[in-house]
Scaffold this active site. Structure first.
Site, PDB file in Angstrom:
ATOM      1  N   ASP A   1      24.188  88.227  12.281  1.00 37.57           N
ATOM      2  CA  ASP A   1      23.089  89.172  12.052  1.00 37.57           C
ATOM      3  C   ASP A   1      21.767  88.451  12.278  1.00 37.57           C
ATOM      4  OD1 ASP A   1      22.025  88.110   9.420  1.00 37.57           O
ATOM      5  OD2 ASP A   1      24.092  88.537   8.841  1.00 37.57           O
TER       6      ASP A   1
ATOM      7  N   VAL B   1      27.095  85.774   5.253  1.00 39.44           N
ATOM      8  CA  VAL B   1      26.131  86.354   4.310  1.00 39.44           C
ATOM      9  C   VAL B   1      25.934  87.804   4.724  1.00 39.44           C
ATOM     10  CG1 VAL B   1      23.787  86.185   3.389  1.00 39.44           C
ATOM     11  CG2 VAL B   1      25.040  84.101   4.027  1.00 39.44           C
TER      12      VAL B   1
ATOM     13  N   GLU C   1       5.957  68.829   3.290  1.00 34.65           N
ATOM     14  CA  GLU C   1       6.922  69.078   4.363  1.00 34.65           C
ATOM     15  C   GLU C   1       7.702  67.804   4.696  1.00 34.65           C
ATOM     16  OE1 GLU C   1       7.369  72.130   6.566  1.00 34.65           O
ATOM     17  OE2 GLU C   1       9.135  70.869   6.657  1.00 34.65           O
TER      18      GLU C   1
ATOM     19  N   SER D   1      12.067  75.595   6.122  1.00 35.90           N
ATOM     20  CA  SER D   1      11.836  74.151   6.184  1.00 35.90           C
ATOM     21  C   SER D   1      12.869  73.396   5.368  1.00 35.90           C
ATOM     22  CB  SER D   1      10.472  73.806   5.577  1.00 35.90           C
ATOM     23  OG  SER D   1       9.470  73.901   6.519  1.00 35.90           O
TER      24      SER D   1
ATOM     25  N   ASP E   1      11.733  67.302   4.216  1.00 33.71           N
ATOM     26  CA  ASP E   1      12.606  67.065   5.372  1.00 33.71           C
ATOM     27  C   ASP E   1      13.420  65.787   5.197  1.00 33.71           C
ATOM     28  OD1 ASP E   1      11.357  69.262   6.379  1.00 33.71           O
ATOM     29  OD2 ASP E   1      10.430  68.279   8.089  1.00 33.71           O
TER      30      ASP E   1
END
Lengths: 179, 372
Positions: B352, B327, B76, B280, B80
Site C-alpha cells: 500500500d 500493516v 537528526e 528519519s 541516524d
C-alpha cells in the site's frame, strides 16, 4: 543561450535573508553535471545485476567499469573544457566516473560563463550561502553536453525528516480544527 | 510494556536475537547528513550505555567523510547513527557529513560526487532527507535519478525516508489541490522507507500506520516494472482511494517498506530525549537490518543485496510473504480540503502507498534474502 533549468524555482527556504551582491573577485564553486553516455546500457545493467532471476544478479560493477559505461563522450569533454578555458577557468577537478566537473572561479567569471546568473549572498544565523536568484543559460552549442550546473539555485537541505511528537500533535489538532 | 521506542523494543518487535549482530570486518553501513548536523561519539556512548544492553554493539563511528563540526550535536545525526548501529549492531559505520564546505556548494550534490569518486563504499546508505518533487528542475531530477542507477550498478543499497507529510498537498493553478510527492523518495532506483506506530503505544504490539508516513506516486518518474503488479493490485482492491485528480496513478509509487517511526528515545548532547518521531527514525532501522543481512550473505559467499526493490517486490511470489509484517490499518495525512478532508491513502493487505509491503520480520526476511 539555452536555459538548462528554466523550471527550477528559486525559493530561499524560510529564515534565509538576502545580504546583497557578492563581490566580483569572490570565488564560487560550480558543479557541472556533464551529459553521460550509456545511460540506456546502465538501465539494462542495473536490471541485470538487481533482478534475482537474472544470471548477472549480484555481479556488480567496480567504479572503473561504471566509468566506462557513463563517462561523457570525447566530444562532450572537449567542448566543455574548451568553453571553460576560453573563460580562463582552469581550477577544475573531475570524479572517478568523469561525469562531473567541480570548478572554482571568481564570481565575475561565473557570471560571464553563465549569462543571466547573478550571485548574491543569503544568510541565516551563522550560515551563509551564495546563490543566484536569476536563471542561467549556457551557449546553445553546450546545451547538449551539460545536464545542469549545480551551485546556483538550490539551497542546503532544510528538511531532514525528523519530527518531534509535539509537532505531530500540532498537526493533529490542526486536522481536528479543520474537520 | 515500554516507555518509548528504544533498541530493545525494536529488536523485540522485529524478532532480532542477541546473536543477530555483525561479525565480518569487511562489511559496513553509512548514513548521510546535509545540514550542519553533527553527531558526537560521546552521545553514542551514552546511548549504548543506556539502551544498548542485550546485544553486542560498537560505541564509535569508524569513519567520518567530510567535515565533522565541533558545534552542538544535531538531533537528526544522533538519531541516524544511534539506530543504524542498534539494528546493524557491531557493523562498521560511516557518516557522510555534507554541510557544504563552500558557500556555493549544494550539500546533496556534494554527497553524490563523493559516491562517484570513491572506489570503496559501505554497501548500505541511509538518508533521511527529502524535497518536494515540484521544487526541483526536470534536468536535476533526471540526472540525480541516474546517479542512483550508478549506485545500484555498484551494488549499493540506498534507502531514503519517505517523508513526514503523508501524501503531501499542493495547490495547483486553478485553485485545486493535488498530493505532493517527495524526492528522492520518488526515485525508482532507491528503496523508500515509510513509518508505523504501535497499535498500543506503550506495548510491543502489532503496528498501524503512522499518519505522517510519506507515500504516494511520482509525477515525474513512471512506474517501474518491478512494482507494477503490486501497485495495480492496490489501486484495484483498495476499498477507498482519493479522487484520481490528486495523484498520478501511473507514477513510481512509494514507500517500498516501513518500520516504526514514532516515539523514539535519542541521546543528543548527552541528554536522553523522548518522543522523537518521523521516517528519519524508521530509515536507519531498516538500513541496519539490511547491513546485517549483507553480513550473512557475505559469510555465505553471496553478493551484497544491492538495489533491493526487484527482490523485495518478488518476496511474496517466492513464498516469503511472512518476511514483512503486513500493516493493514490506518491512513496518512493529505490536503485539508472538503474533498479528501485531510486523508490520503490507507493501508491495506499486501503493498500500500502508506507502509509499502510492511515492516521487517527479521529472521524471515533474513531467510528470504539469503535463500539461493
Amino acid at each position: 543561450g539555452r536555459a538548462l533549468e528554466r523550471d527550477q524555482p528559486f525559493r530561499p527556504p524560510p529564515g534565509w535573508v538576502l545580504a546583497g551582491r557578492v563581490s566580483p573577485e569572490h570565488d564560487v564553486q560550480l558543479t557541472l553535471a556533464l551529459r553521460q553516455r550509456g545511460t540506456a546500457r546502465l538501465t539494462r545493467l542495473v536490471r541485470a545485476v538487481s533482478e534475482p532471476r537474472s544470471p548477472q544478479y549480484g555481479k556488480y560493477l567496480s567504479v572503473e567499469q561504471l566509468r566506462d559505461v557513463v563517462q561523457p563522450s570525447p566530444a562532450t569533454l572537449m567542448a566543455v573544457l574548451k568553453w571553460l578555458q576560453s573563460h580562463g577557468v582552469e581550477d577544475c577537478r573531475s570524479v572517478a566516473t568523469l561525469d562531473f566537473l567541480e570548478c572554482r572561479m571568481p564570481v565575475s567569471t561565473a557570471e560571464r560563463l553563465l549569462p543571466g546568473a547573478e550571485f548574491h549572498r543569503y544568510v541565516k544565523g551563522q550560515r551563509s550561502v551564495i546563490r543566484s536568484p536569476q536563471p542561467y543559460v549556457v551557449p546553445e552549442e553546450l546545451a547538449e553536453h551539460i545536464d545542469f550546473v549545480g551551485g546556483l539555485h538550490r539551497f542546503p537541505a532544510e528538511r531532514s525528516v525528523v519530527s518531534r511528537a509535539w509537532a505531530k500533535e500540532g498537526m493533529e489538532s490542526r486536522g481536528q480544527r479543520a474537520a | 510494556f515500554h516507555l518509548g521506542v528504544m533498541p530493545s523494543v525494536i529488536r523485540k518487535r522485529y524478532n532480532m536475537t542477541r546473536e543477530d549482530i555483525g561479525v565480518l570486518p569487511n562489511n559496513s553501513q553509512a548514513c548521510a547528513q546535509f545540514l550542519e548536523q553533527y553527531f558526537h561519539q560521546a552521545d553514542l556512548a551514552v546511548f549504548m550505555k543506556l539502551f544498548g544492553s542485550g546485544f553486542a554493539h560498537r560505541t564509535e563511528v569508524d569513519h567520518v567523510v567530510g567535515h565533522q563540526g565541533q558545534g552542538r550535536a544535531g538531533l537528526e545525526a544522533s538519531l541516524d547513527v544511534e539506530y543504524i548501529m542498534s539494528t546493524g549492531a557491531n557493523i562498521s559505520t560511516w557518516v557522510f557529513s555534507n554541510a557544504g564546505r563552500h558557500e556555493s556548494q549544494e550539500p546533496f550534490l556534494a554527497w553524490l560526487l563523493l559516491l562517484s569518486n570513491m572506489s570503496a563504499l559501505p554497501w548500505v546508505h541511509s538518508v533521511s532527507y527529502g524535497d518536494d518533487e515540484d521544487s526541483l528542475s526536470q534536468a536535476y531530477l533526471q540526472r540525480v535519478n541516474v546517479e542512483f542507477m550508478k549506485a545500484a550498478a555498484r551494488g549499493l543499497t540506498v534507502l531514503f525516508a519517505s517523508g513526514d507529510d503523508g501524501a503531501g498537498c499542493r495547490r495547483v493553478p486553478g485553485g485545486n489541490h493535488t498530493f505532493r510527492p517527495s524526492f528522492p523518495a520518488s526515485s525508482p532506483y532507491v528503496t523508500t522507507v515509510g513509518g508505523t506506530s504501535f497499535k498500543n503505544p506503550f506495548m510491543v504490539t502489532a503496528e498501524v500506520t503512522d499518519y505522517i508516513s510519506g507515500g504516494g506516486f511520482s509525477n515525474v518518474f513512471p512506474m517501474p516494472d518491478y512494482q507494477a503488479d503490486a501497485v495495480r493490485t492496490f489501486l484495484r482492491s483498495a476499498p477507498k482511494l482519493p479522487p484520481s485528480s490528486y495523484y498520478n496513478s501511473s507514477g513510481r509509487a512509494y514507500p517500498d517498506l516501513a518500520a516504526l517511526s514514532d516515539n523514539y528515545w535519542v541521546v543528543t548532547n548527552r541528554l536522553p530525549l523522548p518522543w522523537v518521531s518521523g521516517t528519519s527514525a524508521s530509515t536507519p532501522v531498516v538500513a541496519g537490518m539490511l547491513a546485517l543481512i549483507n553480513d550473512r550473505r557475505l559469510q555465505r559467499g553471496q553478493p551484497p543485496l544491492g538495489f533491493l526493490n526487484p527482490a523485495l517486490y518478488r518476496l511474496r511470489e517466492r513464498g516469503h510473504g511472512g518476511a514483512l509484517f503486513d500493516v493493514t490499518q490506518g491512513c496518512h495525512l493529505s490536503c485539508l480540503d472538503g474533498t479528501v478532508q485531510g486523508q490520503g491513502f490507507c493501508a491495506g493487505p499486501a503493498w500500500d502507498a502508506v507502509t509499502g509491503w510492511g515492516t521487517p520480520n527479521f529472521p524471515l526476511l533474513l531467510r528470504a534474502l539469503t535463500a539461493p
